[in-house]
Structure formats: C-alpha cells, structure tokens
Design a protein around this motif. Structure first.
Motif, PDB file in Angstrom:
ATOM      1  N   ASP A 156       0.862  -1.186   0.000  1.00 47.07           N
ATOM      2  CA  ASP A 156       0.000   0.000   0.000  1.00 47.07           C
ATOM      3  C   ASP A 156       0.903   1.241   0.000  1.00 47.07           C
ATOM      4  OD1 ASP A 156      -2.059   1.789   0.247  1.00 47.07           O
ATOM      5  OD2 ASP A 156      -3.096   0.668   1.830  1.00 47.07           O
ATOM      6  N   TYR A 157       1.419   1.580  -1.206  1.00 44.71           N
ATOM      7  CA  TYR A 157       2.450   2.623  -1.328  1.00 44.71           C
ATOM      8  C   TYR A 157       2.126   3.931  -0.614  1.00 44.71           C
ATOM      9  CZ  TYR A 157       4.620  -0.372  -4.902  1.00 44.71           C
ATOM     10  OH  TYR A 157       5.199  -1.393  -5.569  1.00 44.71           O
ATOM     11  N   PRO A 158       0.961   4.545  -0.829  1.00 42.54           N
ATOM     12  CA  PRO A 158       0.722   5.858  -0.197  1.00 42.54           C
ATOM     13  C   PRO A 158       0.800   5.797   1.324  1.00 42.54           C
ATOM     14  CG  PRO A 158      -0.968   5.380  -1.828  1.00 42.54           C
ATOM     15  CD  PRO A 158      -0.163   4.121  -1.673  1.00 42.54           C
ATOM     16  N   VAL A 159       0.265   4.727   1.891  1.00 39.29           N
ATOM     17  CA  VAL A 159       0.276   4.622   3.350  1.00 39.29           C
ATOM     18  C   VAL A 159       1.709   4.534   3.865  1.00 39.29           C
ATOM     19  CG1 VAL A 159      -0.353   3.161   5.308  1.00 39.29           C
ATOM     20  CG2 VAL A 159      -1.989   3.547   3.472  1.00 39.29           C
ATOM     21  N   VAL A 160       2.503   3.676   3.238  1.00 34.90           N
ATOM     22  CA  VAL A 160       3.882   3.498   3.683  1.00 34.90           C
ATOM     23  C   VAL A 160       4.655   4.814   3.577  1.00 34.90           C
ATOM     24  CG1 VAL A 160       6.034   2.270   3.279  1.00 34.90           C
ATOM     25  CG2 VAL A 160       3.868   1.069   3.046  1.00 34.90           C
ATOM     26  N   GLN A 161       4.568   5.439   2.397  1.00 35.30           N
ATOM     27  CA  GLN A 161       5.321   6.681   2.178  1.00 35.30           C
ATOM     28  C   GLN A 161       4.950   7.750   3.200  1.00 35.30           C
ATOM     29  OE1 GLN A 161       4.287   7.691  -1.805  1.00 35.30           O
ATOM     30  NE2 GLN A 161       5.441   5.994  -2.682  1.00 35.30           N
ATOM     31  N   SER A 162       3.653   7.976   3.344  1.00 40.85           N
ATOM     32  CA  SER A 162       3.233   9.083   4.204  1.00 40.85           C
ATOM     33  C   SER A 162       3.465   8.785   5.673  1.00 40.85           C
ATOM     34  CB  SER A 162       1.745   9.381   3.983  1.00 40.85           C
ATOM     35  OG  SER A 162       1.564   9.736   2.645  1.00 40.85           O
ATOM     36  N   THR A 163       3.187   7.558   6.063  1.00 38.82           N
ATOM     37  CA  THR A 163       3.344   7.241   7.485  1.00 38.82           C
ATOM     38  C   THR A 163       4.808   7.349   7.902  1.00 38.82           C
ATOM     39  OG1 THR A 163       1.508   5.719   7.223  1.00 38.82           O
ATOM     40  CG2 THR A 163       2.734   5.588   9.272  1.00 38.82           C
ATOM     41  N   ILE A 164       5.697   6.855   7.050  1.00 39.12           N
ATOM     42  CA  ILE A 164       7.116   6.948   7.399  1.00 39.12           C
ATOM     43  C   ILE A 164       7.560   8.406   7.476  1.00 39.12           C
ATOM     44  CG2 ILE A 164       9.448   6.447   6.532  1.00 39.12           C
ATOM     45  CD1 ILE A 164       8.442   3.674   5.843  1.00 39.12           C
ATOM     46  N   LEU A 165       6.999   9.206   6.618  1.00 36.57           N
ATOM     47  CA  LEU A 165       7.308  10.634   6.672  1.00 36.57           C
ATOM     48  C   LEU A 165       6.846  11.249   7.996  1.00 36.57           C
ATOM     49  CD1 LEU A 165       8.762  12.099   4.464  1.00 36.57           C
ATOM     50  CD2 LEU A 165       6.596  13.119   3.769  1.00 36.57           C
ATOM     51  N   VAL A 166       5.643  10.854   8.411  1.00 31.60           N
ATOM     52  CA  VAL A 166       5.121  11.363   9.682  1.00 31.60           C
ATOM     53  C   VAL A 166       6.036  10.920  10.832  1.00 31.60           C
ATOM     54  CG1 VAL A 166       3.229  11.174  11.347  1.00 31.60           C
ATOM     55  CG2 VAL A 166       2.728  11.496   8.926  1.00 31.60           C
ATOM     56  N   ILE A 167       6.473   9.663  10.774  1.00 29.24           N
ATOM     57  CA  ILE A 167       7.380   9.159  11.809  1.00 29.24           C
ATOM     58  C   ILE A 167       8.664   9.983  11.831  1.00 29.24           C
ATOM     59  CG2 ILE A 167       8.810   7.185  12.491  1.00 29.24           C
ATOM     60  CD1 ILE A 167       6.551   5.379  11.393  1.00 29.24           C
ATOM     61  N   ALA A 168       9.167  10.299  10.634  1.00 25.68           N
ATOM     62  CA  ALA A 168      10.405  11.083  10.554  1.00 25.68           C
ATOM     63  C   ALA A 168      10.213  12.448  11.195  1.00 25.68           C
ATOM     64  CB  ALA A 168      10.844  11.232   9.103  1.00 25.68           C
ATOM     65  N   VAL A 169       9.072  13.075  10.935  1.00 26.39           N
ATOM     66  CA  VAL A 169       8.804  14.384  11.531  1.00 26.39           C
ATOM     67  C   VAL A 169       8.819  14.267  13.055  1.00 26.39           C
ATOM     68  CG1 VAL A 169       7.080  16.205  11.832  1.00 26.39           C
ATOM     69  CG2 VAL A 169       7.493  15.234   9.566  1.00 26.39           C
ATOM     70  N   ILE A 170       8.150  13.245  13.572  1.00 25.30           N
ATOM     71  CA  ILE A 170       8.102  13.051  15.026  1.00 25.30           C
ATOM     72  C   ILE A 170       9.513  12.877  15.579  1.00 25.30           C
ATOM     73  CG2 ILE A 170       7.359  11.485  16.854  1.00 25.30           C
ATOM     74  CD1 ILE A 170       4.904  10.863  15.185  1.00 25.30           C
ATOM     75  N   PHE A 171      10.300  12.044  14.893  1.00 28.46           N
ATOM     76  CA  PHE A 171      11.672  11.773  15.319  1.00 28.46           C
ATOM     77  C   PHE A 171      12.466  13.076  15.428  1.00 28.46           C
ATOM     78  CE2 PHE A 171      15.662   9.750  15.715  1.00 28.46           C
ATOM     79  CZ  PHE A 171      15.413   8.426  16.013  1.00 28.46           C
ATOM     80  N   VAL A 172      12.346  13.899  14.398  1.00 25.30           N
ATOM     81  CA  VAL A 172      13.078  15.163  14.400  1.00 25.30           C
ATOM     82  C   VAL A 172      12.615  16.048  15.551  1.00 25.30           C
ATOM     83  CG1 VAL A 172      13.472  17.294  13.117  1.00 25.30           C
ATOM     84  CG2 VAL A 172      13.582  15.100  11.937  1.00 25.30           C
ATOM     85  N   PHE A 173      11.321  16.073  15.808  1.00 23.92           N
ATOM     86  CA  PHE A 173      10.811  16.897  16.897  1.00 23.92           C
ATOM     87  C   PHE A 173      11.300  16.408  18.258  1.00 23.92           C
ATOM     88  CE2 PHE A 173       7.970  19.044  14.011  1.00 23.92           C
ATOM     89  CZ  PHE A 173       7.863  20.295  14.592  1.00 23.92           C
ATOM     90  N   VAL A 174      11.305  15.104  18.420  1.00 21.74           N
ATOM     91  CA  VAL A 174      11.795  14.558  19.691  1.00 21.74           C
ATOM     92  C   VAL A 174      13.251  14.968  19.903  1.00 21.74           C
ATOM     93  CG1 VAL A 174      12.394  12.441  20.922  1.00 21.74           C
ATOM     94  CG2 VAL A 174      10.185  12.635  19.809  1.00 21.74           C
ATOM     95  N   ASN A 175      14.034  14.895  18.835  1.00 19.47           N
ATOM     96  CA  ASN A 175      15.435  15.297  18.946  1.00 19.47           C
ATOM     97  C   ASN A 175      15.579  16.771  19.273  1.00 19.47           C
ATOM     98  OD1 ASN A 175      17.049  13.020  18.674  1.00 19.47           O
ATOM     99  ND2 ASN A 175      16.591  12.910  16.495  1.00 19.47           N
ATOM    100  N   LEU A 176      14.734  17.575  18.669  1.00 18.41           N
ATOM    101  CA  LEU A 176      14.768  19.012  18.920  1.00 18.41           C
ATOM    102  C   LEU A 176      14.478  19.284  20.394  1.00 18.41           C
ATOM    103  CD1 LEU A 176      14.925  21.924  17.945  1.00 18.41           C
ATOM    104  CD2 LEU A 176      12.519  21.785  17.317  1.00 18.41           C
ATOM    105  N   ILE A 177      13.457  18.625  20.905  1.00 18.59           N
ATOM    106  CA  ILE A 177      13.095  18.814  22.319  1.00 18.59           C
ATOM    107  C   ILE A 177      14.248  18.365  23.219  1.00 18.59           C
ATOM    108  CG2 ILE A 177      11.538  18.037  24.159  1.00 18.59           C
ATOM    109  CD1 ILE A 177       9.352  17.889  21.921  1.00 18.59           C
ATOM    110  N   THR A 178      14.867  17.231  22.858  1.00 18.28           N
ATOM    111  CA  THR A 178      16.009  16.750  23.641  1.00 18.28           C
ATOM    112  C   THR A 178      17.118  17.802  23.678  1.00 18.28           C
ATOM    113  OG1 THR A 178      15.500  14.588  22.734  1.00 18.28           O
ATOM    114  CG2 THR A 178      17.547  14.782  23.940  1.00 18.28           C
TER     115      THR A 178
END
Lengths: 334, 330
Positions: A298-320
C-alpha cells in the motif's frame, strides 16, 4: 532560543525530502505488485492492468513521486490503495495509540531505570546493585517477542488478569476526543473505561519499556558513578547538605545529560512504531499499520506514514536538544 | 590568659583498606588550634595533609577509608562519635572547608545563588529572601563586585580567582568557628594567590575564626600562619611557631623543603631537591620513614622509629639526631 528552533525547523525540509526519496525508492524497489495483492493471485490480467492504471502505477516513477510531493505540499497524505480512505484518517486514531503506548512505556522506563541506576551507583557492589545490573543485562538481551508472548501466556492465559490484545475490551465505550484513551476517559470522567484502558496498556507498556529501561539504568549508573567522585559533590557534602539533596539534585542533574541522550533516542525509536510489540499485542498503532501496509504494497500509506514518523523523530530530537540547555547552562544552542 | 583550643586532633589514624594492602595515609597526627589562630599543615602530595582535613570533617569515603584511631575534639566534643546527622549539622556550619580547585569545586549546573542559599537554609531557619540577602552580604565581604546581580550567574561565568572567592563566601555562610582551607591558592595565578591570602587574613581578623591552612607552599605558611606542622608519610615530623620553624628548622625534611625554595639572593642553576620519592604508604620502611631520603641518616635511623618529642619548648621534632644529643633512651 527562538532563532535556534526556527533554524532547526527549516533544517527539517531537506531531512524530510531525503526521507521521502528514500522511502519512495525503497518501497518501489521491493518486488511485488499492489494491484495483485489487492485482487488476489487468481485475478485476470485485464482487471490488473485497469487497476494499475487507476492507481497511477503505470506512470513513470518521477511523475508518481512528483504527484506524491505535490499532494504533500497541500497537506494531503494520499489515499490508501487498500481501504480507499485518506491516510490522514487512518492515522487519526493509530498515531495517538502509538504515542500513548510510547509515553506509557517511557514513563515506566524512566522512573524505574533512573531510580535503579541512581541507587546502584550510590550503593555500588551492594546486593541491590548486583540484582538490578543483572536485571538490566537481561533486559537488553531478552527478545521482546518472547517476553511479550510469555507475559500473555502467564497473565492472560494462565492467570487471566490482563487482556491479551487491543486497546479496549469489547463493550467498553470511550468517547474519542483526543484518541488518547487514558486522557479521553479522564476527560469524560469514565473511570471504568480508564481502568480498562490501563489494563490494556500494562503488558505492552512493560514489554516495550524493557529495553529502554535497561539501557537507562546502565547509563544512569555509570554516569552517576563518575559524577559522585567529582569535587563539587565533595563540596556539597562539606556544606552539610542532606544526602538525598546531594544525590538527587547535585549529582543527578550533572549525571543526567548522557541519560537524556539515551531517553531521546529511545523515545524516537518507540514512536517510530514498536512493530514487534504492537503486532504481538494487536495494538492498533502505526507500527503494525506500516507493517501491514508494506505487506499489502500500500504505497501511499507506507510513504506518508514513514514521513510522519520522521517528523516526530526530528521533533523529539529538537526537544532533547533544548532540554540539554535547560539541564546544563554551559551548553550553548547557537 | 591562655585560650582554650577550639579544635584538638589527638593521635588521628586514617587508613585505607585497598586490595593491595592497608594505606596508612594518616598515622598518628595530633595538633590543636585556638580561636583566631592560623595553623599551617605543610607537606608533599601524599603526606596525609588533605586526608587529615577530610577526617576532621568525617568526609572520608568508607569503604575504603576508615578512621581507625584517635579523637577529634571540637569544643571538647569528639566528632568521631557524632551521628551522621549531627555531623551534617556541623559541616558547613561550625566547621567549613575551602577546596583546592575552584574550577571543579562548585556545581556547574546550579547558579551561585542556589548553591549559597541552600547552604544557608540548611543550617539557619531563614526565609529565601533573607538567605539571598545574606548571600549578597557574603559576596560583598569577599570582594565580588555587583554582588546581587552576580548571584544569578553560573560558576563558569566567573574567573578562577572569583570562583575561589565564591567558595570562600560559601564556606563563611554560617559564620564557622573553624575554616579548613585545603590548598586554597594552589590552582590560582600568583597575583590572585596573594589576593586570596590577604582576603583570608582580613576575614579572620573580622570574624575571628580559626583557620587550618593546608599547603605545600612554605611561602604561604610564612605569610599567614601562626604555627606550623610539617607532615611526612602520614606523620607529623616537626611542629612549632612559624618564626621558630623558619629560623631554626630542626628536621632534615624541613631543611630539604626550605632549600628547595628558590632564592633571589643566591641564584643557583639547579634548585636543591630532596632526592628520592616519598615511601609507599602500604609498606613503610622500618625505622624513620624519611631515613631512606635523609642525608643525615645514621644506621639507627633505619631501625628505630623516633618519637615525636618537644625537644625545646613549643618545638616538636621527630628525629633521632636530637635524641642522640639528649641521650634519651626509648
């Protein structure tokens, strides 16, 4: 400080571009055909071709990628091949499910891990130290899926204390406001619902907490041991401060920096979807969702969800990084 | 009228029990100090001077360290018999300490205000505002300009000399009766050293506390001390008034220390150093600990450990050279 945050957010753009290119190419490189996985192996060639055309899979890769980016720029995460629902709708309840589980697990990991680490350091080579460090070694080495299955076997099958899967028992209703069920049940004063959610969280939470808890305990211990030998701890003792102040304020604040790094990283990893834990406990979060979507191509789901995860990851790092500054005034963010 | 001593250390023994043997870091130290007096403790690294100070404060880490014998009388009460809680109420309050390295002795993640206020509030029942006012007063006292605004600063925002002033202010928070200064100037520039010593002398005059000045620098001793104890390998080897010590040093180790001070009058190409190294405290030589390095050692010195005796009034020495002369039998 504000400058720094803005700069970090601007840096998010190239990061996300890179992530999107990587996920796009990787998902297209895996052999497999979304059309065939949707229609089954016995589908005829004509239907397959029509579906491929409809999904835009016959377009050149660049066009497909361009369309994905274009939609993204308009805030559209795409539509699932499989369910025909917008990806954002799919994530609406799954993302909070994962975040809730992660927060719960990290809370356990931080409280137990830091406390065990501090006590082990202060009482080095005591029975407590030996016990907790052996525990931590087990914690980092035990396979999560095994631990999860054993917990289900013991607490659900044998003892019948805790539910084995899902976020809620059937028949229990929680009015979804934030989709964080613990929070929602408090907001609606639904105490029986709260208890049910809590029971469901317990096993996956503990399973997920095991590795971070062990790493945090080990890190806290070694960092505390180093700090407890510093001159300023001797000064604090010489001032006549109570022992708990010396340990939990003067020493722990100094020892916390490396621990914070570990916490930040683990937080990011867990938010990225604890695939194993979510699968074992049938937790309706993004980890299991991404896994299922990859299997269904399910290409769209995989692409977008991983992108969302990446955004979260970056935010967590920023907060750290911002927390570093708060803990150690010598660190300059600029 | 002779004043009562405020602090008396009697026959103190602090040993460290390590895997490779028992380290006799402090092995029979006795001294006393009166209010308003400055006592110097001099010796090389490892001679036991800092451990003596830490033992008085009961700050020796156990394990591996242990005070195995002796008494530390503060206003007549033995500190070694006090509970941990009683000790905490004395530390930083009636007896306080300034450490060697101001760069590492202040907690880097707390403001000076927090570090001073917590000390004051630990020992005095005062509001936070009163504690802050007291902190400002103390920083003024030790000569930190615009004290009130500097309270919000972190240690790394001060220079080394200023940090040592903060350390001293911290130690003076609760008007201690005894201040133990463990090499307070060693880590500082020479000009700053002089300022800090002057500051300590001035504060002592104003506040009347007793100071135990631990140093390896005879210059510091000459400048500020009233009496001085020279230590070697965990034992006192000479103890007298400071002028007496400089005018008539008796112990060969003290001679060695003195001749290793550079003199501007008679410049030498090489300074005279004491040959050899301090002994291994786990395995002290038989006889006098200093004998292997002593130019004046006699055969007997390698067999008999001399007693610490008052050979002339108010001047103690631990050396067989003088026993011989007086023909004292041990």
């Amino acid at each position: 400080m504000l400058n720094y945050i803005i700069r970090r957010l601007v840096m998010l753009i190239p990061v996300l571009l890179g992530v999107s290119i990587l996920t796009f190419s990787m998902i297209h490189m895996i052999p497999g055909d979304p059309a065939r996985s949707m229609l089954g192996t016995k589908a005829n060639e004509k239907a397959l071709t029509e579906l491929r055309e409809e999904l835009g899979l016959n377009d050149p890769y660049l066009v497909q990628y361009g369309k994905f980016l274009g939609d993204l720029a308009q805030g559209d995460l795409g539509t699932s091949f499989k369910t025909k629902a917008p990806v954002s709708d799919e994530l609406e309840s799954r993302l909070p499910a994962t975040i809730e589980l992660t927060l719960f697990a990290m809370a356990i990991a931080m409280v137990v891990g830091v406390l065990a680490g501090v006590i082990s350091a202060v009482k080095q080579y005591s029975w407590f130290d030996n016990l907790s460090m052996t525990g931590a070694l087990f914690g980092v080495s035990i396979p999560i899926f095994w631990l999860g299955l054993m917990m289900i076997w013991l607490f659900s099958v044998k003892l019948g204390w805790l539910p084995a899967s899902g976020r809620l028992s059937s028949g229990v209703e929680i009015e979804a406001i934030t989709h964080f069920y613990l929070l929602d049940s408090i907001l609606t004063l639904n105490w029986s619902g709260f208890a049910d959610v809590f029971k469901h969280l317990l096993m996956p939470g503990v399973a997920l907490a095991t590795i971070p808890m062990a790493i945090i305990a080990l890190m806290t211990r070694s960092s505390m041991l180093e700090v407890m030998n510093q001159d300023y701890i001797r000064t604090a003792d010489a001032k006549g401060l109570a022992t708990y102040l010396v340990v939990f304020q003067h020493a722990l604040k100094n020892a916390f920096l490396p621990v914070l790094t570990v916490i930040g990283l683990q937080f990011g990893f867990l938010l990225g979807g604890a695939v194993l834990t979510e699968t074992i406990f049938s937790w309706p979060g993004i980890g299991r969702f991404v896994l299922q979507s990859i299997l269904a191509r399910d290409y769209p789901v995989v692409q977008s969800t991983i992108l969302v995860i990446a955004v979260i990851f970056v935010f967590v790092n920023l907060i750290t990084d911002i927390l570093y500054k708060y803990i150690d005034p010598r660190i300059s963010l600029d | 009228m002779e004043q009562e001593p405020i602090l008396q250390v009697e026959n103190l023994h602090t040993h460290f029990f390590t895997k490779s043997g028992v380290v006799k870091a402090v092995d029979g130290v006795s001294f006393d100090i009166k209010p308003g007096e400055t006592l110097g403790i001099v010796g090389e690294s490892g001679s036991g001077k800092s451990i003596t100070a830490m033992s008085i404060m009961r700050l020796i880490k156990d394990p591996p360290g242990k005070i195995v014998d002796g008494r530390v009388l503060f206003k007549g009460e033995n500190l070694l018999e006090k509970s941990k809680k009683e000790m905490r109420s004395i530390r930083g309050n009636q007896i306080s300490m300034v450490f060697q390295d101001p760069m590492t002795s202040l907690n880097p993640v707390f403001t000076v205000e927090k570090q001073m206020v917590e000390t004051i509030q630990t020992h005095r029942k005062v509001s936070k505002k009163e504690a802050i006012d007291r902190a400002v007063e103390l920083l003024d006292l030790v000569g930190i300009p615009s004290a009130r605004s500097r309270l919000k600063s972190y240690p790394h925002e001060f220079s080394g000399g200023m940090r040592q002033r903060v350390m001293i202010a911290l130690a003076l928070s609760c008007d201690p009766e005894v201040l133990i200064a463990d090499e307070p100037t060693t880590a500082l520039d020479v000009t700053i050293q002089a300022q800090i010593l002057e500051l300590l002398e001035r504060l002592q005059k104003e506040l009347g506390m007793a100071i135990v000045m631990i140093t390896h620098d005879l210059g510091v001793v000459a400048e500020v001390c009233d009496r001085v104890m020279v230590m070697y390998a965990g034992k006192p080897v000479e103890f007298s008034e400071v002028t007496e010590l400089f005018d008539h040093p008796k112990h060969p180790y003290t001679w060695g220390l003195m001749s290793s001070i550079p003199q501007i009058k008679n410049r030498q190409d090489r300074l005279e150093a004491i040959s050899g190294l301090p002994p291994d405290l786990r395995d002290l030589p038989q006889g006098c600990s200093f004998a292997p390095r002593c130019k004046h050692a006699m055969d007997k010195c390698h067999e008999v450990d001399p007693a610490f005796r008052e050979h002339i009034p108010a001047h103690h020495v631990r050396c067989l050279l003088y026993e011989e002369k007086e023909e004292v039998t041990t």
